[in-house]
Design an enzyme around this catalytic site. Structure first.
Site, PDB file in Angstrom:
ATOM      1  N   HIS A  37       0.841  -1.206   0.000  1.00 15.57           N
ATOM      2  CA  HIS A  37       0.000   0.000   0.000  1.00 15.57           C
ATOM      3  C   HIS A  37       0.875   1.255   0.000  1.00 15.57           C
ATOM      4  O   HIS A  37       0.588   2.230  -0.692  1.00 15.57           O
ATOM      5  CB  HIS A  37      -0.860   0.065   1.262  1.00 15.57           C
ATOM      6  N   SER A 185       0.641  -8.836   1.552  1.00 17.40           N
ATOM      7  CA  SER A 185      -0.825  -8.859   1.649  1.00 17.40           C
ATOM      8  C   SER A 185      -1.194  -8.696   3.112  1.00 17.40           C
ATOM      9  O   SER A 185      -0.482  -9.189   4.000  1.00 17.40           O
ATOM     10  CB  SER A 185      -1.340 -10.205   1.136  1.00 17.40           C
ATOM     11  N   SER A 186      -2.301  -8.028   3.346  1.00 20.83           N
ATOM     12  CA  SER A 186      -2.762  -7.868   4.739  1.00 20.83           C
ATOM     13  C   SER A 186      -3.056  -9.230   5.342  1.00 20.83           C
ATOM     14  O   SER A 186      -2.999  -9.410   6.553  1.00 20.83           O
ATOM     15  CB  SER A 186      -4.019  -7.007   4.781  1.00 20.83           C
TER      16      SER A 186
END
Ligand code: PAF
Length: 280
Positions: A37, A185-186
């Protein structure tokens, strides 16, 4: 840094910025921000005067058995990280603000949503397209940034923007990986230590597929079989799908021709991970 929770206030903020002649870059997220992000925020910062980041865990894109409830929501940390990467404003609406009582409008993108993750997660892209459309209305930006890790999502959004004449430029940014190649990735934080080690098999398999294509192997069935062997040699891994598709239409390809995407979804333990590589 400003945190705005109401759609109307967010729209007014963007209007004021535009009036002052500033351009707006927008990164829609569900929070639990990681380096992937932050790379989008940094890119937006380079290309725009103002960078808006939305943080909203969108209920309509989760299936009933999926991880909506346990999805991480570390808001204070997210705000800190977004600010440090260059965000100017955070849009953090409540579920009631986005979907008030009586809400009944959804956006359905066609064929491009039907394969890959769309086949394993019915209704997922309807939820994504709907919320992204609403977010684009709340934050009418010049450019919106999405990660290539969610390749199908990025293509669905491009298609929606084209079909609905939304005045935003969609920018797709490269996948950011951990040292062993695992795509950030979260959901990686759900993995325990053993699973985390196993998760590197997705990237290993993608690299082998790429090497096969480079060595002029054209039959996608052959490549997919090898990818499956690599992943399934890992006891904690269970394949959801392995596909090689046309990069534009996302139609499955029998032979390697033009630009293709090797796309994977694999359960490592209970955690579903996706990854892909664009070739050509
Ligand atoms: O990729 C995500 O985090 C989400 O699917 C998105 C685009 C923010 C929509 O909720």
């Amino acid at each position: 840094m400003k945190i705005i929770r109401k759609i109307k206030l967010m729209q007014e903020y963007v209007k004021r910025q535009r009036k002052a002649g500033r351009t707006i870059g927008f990164i829609p997220t569900m929070g639990a921000l990681h380096e992937g992000h932050l790379s989008l925020i940094r890119q937006a910062k380079k290309e725009n005067d103002i960078v808006a980041v939305s943080i909203f865990v969108n209920p309509t894109q989760f299936g009933p058995q999926e991880d909506f409830k346990k999805y991480p929501r570390p808001l204070a940390k997210d705000v800190r990280l977004a600010k440090s990467a260059g965000a100017s404003v955070i849009f953090n609406p409540s579920a009631d603000e986005m979907y008030p009582a009586g809400y009944q409008t959804f956006v359905e993108v066609g064929k491009i949503t039907q394969g890959l993750c769309g086949a394993s997660r019915p209704g997922h892209f309807r939820g994504v397209a709907t919320v992204v459309n609403k977010l684009f209305n709340a934050v009418p930006a010049d450019k919106a940034y999405f990660g290539q890790k969610d390749y199908q999502q990025a293509r669905v959004i491009q298609q929606m923007v084209k079909d609905l004449n939304i005045a935003v430029q969609v920018v797709i940014c490269p996948i950011i990986r951990e040292q062993d190649g695992l795509a950030m990735s979260s959901r990686n934080q759900y993995l325990n230590a053993e699973e985390r080690k196993s998760a590197a098999c997705l990237y290993e398999a993608l690299k082998v597929a790429k090497a096969m294509i480079k060595s002029k192997i054209k039959e996608t069935a052959k490549i997919k079989k090898e990818v499956r062997n690599i992943i399934e040699s890992n006891l904690l891994a269970k394949v959801d799908y392995i596909e090689i598709v046309d990069a534009e239409t996302l139609e499955p390809a029998k032979m390697i021709k033009g630009k293709v995407v090797i796309a994977l979804a694999v359960y490592i333990g209970k955690t579903r991970l996706i990854d892909n590589m664009v070739i050509g």
